[in-house]
Design a protein around this motif. Structure first.
Motif, PDB file in Angstrom:
ATOM      1  N   PRO A 236       0.826  -1.206   0.000  1.00 14.94           N
ATOM      2  CA  PRO A 236       0.000   0.000   0.000  1.00 14.94           C
ATOM      3  C   PRO A 236       0.863   1.260   0.000  1.00 14.94           C
ATOM      4  O   PRO A 236       1.829   1.350   0.769  1.00 14.94           O
ATOM      5  CB  PRO A 236      -0.784  -0.111   1.311  1.00 14.94           C
ATOM      6  CG  PRO A 236      -0.768  -1.551   1.654  1.00 14.94           C
ATOM      7  CD  PRO A 236       0.523  -2.099   1.115  1.00 14.94           C
ATOM      8  N   PRO A 237       0.563   2.240  -0.861  1.00 10.17           N
ATOM      9  CA  PRO A 237       1.405   3.445  -0.975  1.00 10.17           C
ATOM     10  C   PRO A 237       1.542   4.213   0.324  1.00 10.17           C
ATOM     11  O   PRO A 237       2.608   4.779   0.603  1.00 10.17           O
ATOM     12  CB  PRO A 237       0.690   4.279  -2.039  1.00 10.17           C
ATOM     13  CG  PRO A 237      -0.648   3.673  -2.215  1.00 10.17           C
ATOM     14  CD  PRO A 237      -0.548   2.249  -1.793  1.00 10.17           C
TER      15      PRO A 237
ATOM     16  N   MET B 133       1.813   3.029   3.220  1.00 11.10           N
ATOM     17  CA  MET B 133       2.820   2.345   4.029  1.00 11.10           C
ATOM     18  C   MET B 133       4.222   2.726   3.540  1.00 11.10           C
ATOM     19  O   MET B 133       5.145   2.944   4.323  1.00 11.10           O
ATOM     20  CB  MET B 133       2.645   0.828   3.865  1.00 11.10           C
ATOM     21  CG  MET B 133       2.537   0.070   5.141  1.00 11.10           C
ATOM     22  SD  MET B 133       2.301  -1.671   4.791  1.00 11.10           S
ATOM     23  CE  MET B 133       0.877  -1.965   5.801  1.00 11.10           C
ATOM     24  N   VAL B 134       4.346   2.783   2.212  1.00 12.38           N
ATOM     25  CA  VAL B 134       5.638   3.131   1.609  1.00 12.38           C
ATOM     26  C   VAL B 134       6.019   4.560   1.969  1.00 12.38           C
ATOM     27  O   VAL B 134       7.161   4.844   2.334  1.00 12.38           O
ATOM     28  CB  VAL B 134       5.553   2.946   0.079  1.00 12.38           C
ATOM     29  CG1 VAL B 134       6.814   3.471  -0.597  1.00 12.38           C
ATOM     30  CG2 VAL B 134       5.334   1.486  -0.275  1.00 12.38           C
ATOM     31  N   GLU B 135       5.031   5.448   1.903  1.00 14.74           N
ATOM     32  CA  GLU B 135       5.274   6.864   2.246  1.00 14.74           C
ATOM     33  C   GLU B 135       5.690   6.993   3.705  1.00 14.74           C
ATOM     34  O   GLU B 135       6.623   7.725   4.031  1.00 14.74           O
ATOM     35  CB  GLU B 135       4.004   7.686   2.002  1.00 14.74           C
ATOM     36  CG  GLU B 135       3.730   7.915   0.539  1.00 14.74           C
ATOM     37  CD  GLU B 135       3.618   9.397   0.179  1.00 14.74           C
ATOM     38  OE1 GLU B 135       3.086   9.682  -0.889  1.00 14.74           O
ATOM     39  OE2 GLU B 135       4.065  10.234   0.979  1.00 14.74           O
TER      40      GLU B 135
ATOM     41  N   ALA C  98       7.134   4.919   5.573  1.00 17.78           N
ATOM     42  CA  ALA C  98       8.483   4.399   5.844  1.00 17.78           C
ATOM     43  C   ALA C  98       9.564   5.345   5.343  1.00 17.78           C
ATOM     44  O   ALA C  98      10.746   5.155   5.651  1.00 17.78           O
ATOM     45  CB  ALA C  98       8.655   3.030   5.187  1.00 17.78           C
TER      46      ALA C  98
END
Lengths: 186, 226
Positions: free
Chosen positions: B14-15, B17-19, B21
């Protein structure tokens, strides 16, 4: 400029969208690509290709809520492709190490007949990551999404490298168990 | 599925989550603030500790007259000479030395100033008791040196206790010295010195004859220094 405004420029097909995007996220994107490819020129090429790819995808995509993640996903994919297509031994070794680590998460040996859609599996991993705390989640994503080195993660998080390694090991084992329990047979 | 494909799969996280991190790692602000006074305390503490524990040399020599004769005693030991042994046998002795004392023979001898030349290296053995209750065993290792100007020095080390010697002087009766922070007792009689101390889990006894006080200090400093 606000992400929503940048995305609206894309939608209006205004080329200034590219310069605003580069201005806001260029550095981070190039850094991400550099971490994967290990080559500054290649990273710059990947960055430019990312803007082109974004131009082609928006619309129909509307990443106003997650523009950076959207762009980062593109440049990550492009950078990995570059690594796979060339024979730069050093970078290949880096990718090989990462893939070997990730293989530990796979519950069953390679079997083409029971392969899952990548997207579905990616969502399952996302569900698993929601079950662990924020720090572990960040470490896992930094390692396997951003492809950061253990040393970089340790520096970023302000913890020791052995702590990072141990967290990653536990996360990989946890993910394998999670996928097994969820009935994934990869 | 292979690990390389898993790298691609990770691309579908999911984006948000990436953001998340990619945001700077959150650190506890109070810790940072707490760290400042803690650092100040640490620095001040270090100075205080440095004053307390820094290598201090403060020598008091106990002069005991013209000779150590009045303090001598008879001791019953056996000597096992190692000087002149074939190389292979000497290596075994070196290993035994390291095992008994916790320090390598070469490391110990390297601490002796170059003015000294090693003449003899031997062990002082405690004899077996006639009733068989104890066996003959190594008690001390002794190195006898000659200085360039003709003086002599006998260095004895033991991990088992104060090296056996002919001169008996109770520590409590005399003023101790400090050399590099190591407490020791230094006595003088005529042209002889006797220094005794415990350093790095090893008991030392150094007896000299015809050696200057300056050279003795150099020896003590070299052995106890880092």
């Amino acid at each position: 400029m606000d992400d929503r405004e940048i995305v609206s420029l894309f939608f209006r097909r205004e080329e200034s969208a590219l310069s605003y995007t580069a201005e806001k996220y260029g550095g981070r994107l190039k850094k991400l690509s550099l971490g994967i490819t290990g080559d500054r020129l290649t990273a710059e090429e990947c960055e430019n290709d990312t803007y082109l790819e974004a131009w082609n995808r928006i619309p129909p995509h509307d990443p106003a809520e997650y523009l950076y993640a959207f762009l980062a996903g593109i440049i990550r994919h492009l950078s990995l492709d570059v690594c796979r297509s060339r024979s730069a031994l050093k970078r290949s070794a880096h990718i090989t190490a990462l893939t070997a680590e990730l293989e530990e998460c796979i519950p069953a040996p390679d079997d083409a007949a029971c392969r899952l859609e990548h997207r579905e599996l990616g969502e399952a991993i996302g569900r698993y990551l929601l079950t662990i705390n924020e720090q572990k989640r960040t470490i896992f994503i930094r390692r396997y999404w951003y492809l950061d080195s253990v040393a970089d993660i340790a520096r970023r998080m302000g913890i020791g490298q052995s702590n990072v390694k141990m967290t990653l090991l536990r996360c990989r084992n946890g993910l394998r168990d999670f996928l097994t329990k969820e009935g994934y047979n990869l | 599925m292979r690990g390389s494909e898993m790298l691609d799969v990770m691309g579908y996280l999911p984006p948000e989550m990436v953001e998340a991190a990619d945001k700077p790692a959150r650190r506890h602000t109070w810790l940072r603030w707490a760290a400042i006074p803690a650092c100040v305390c640490l620095i001040l503490g270090s100075f205080a500790a440095a004053r307390m524990f820094s290598p201090v040399t403060d020598i008091h020599i106990n002069y005991l007259g013209d000779s150590f004769h009045d303090f001598s005693a008879y001791i019953d030991i056996l000597a096992e000479m190692y000087t002149g042994l074939p190389e292979e046998e000497f290596r075994e002795i070196e290993q035994e030395f390291a095992s008994e004392t916790g320090i390598r023979y070469a490391a110990l001898t390297a601490r002796i100033p170059t003015e000294f030349k090693l003449n003899y290296f031997y062990a002082a053995l405690t004899p077996a008791k006639p009733d068989g209750s104890t066996e003959e065993s190594v008690r001390d290792y002794v190195l006898e040196y000659t200085a360039a100007d003709g003086g002599r020095m006998k260095l004895a080390v033991s991990a088992k206790g104060k090296p056996l010697r002919c001169v008996i002087l109770p520590d409590a009766a005399y003023e101790p010295s400090l050399v590099n922070g190591t407490e020791m007792w230094i006595h003088a009689a005529g042209g002889e010195f006797l220094a005794e101390f415990y350093h790095d889990a090893l008991y030392y006894s150094i007896q000299t004859d015809g050696i200057s006080e300056a050279l003795l200090r150099e020896v003590l400093d070299s052995i106890t220094g880092n």
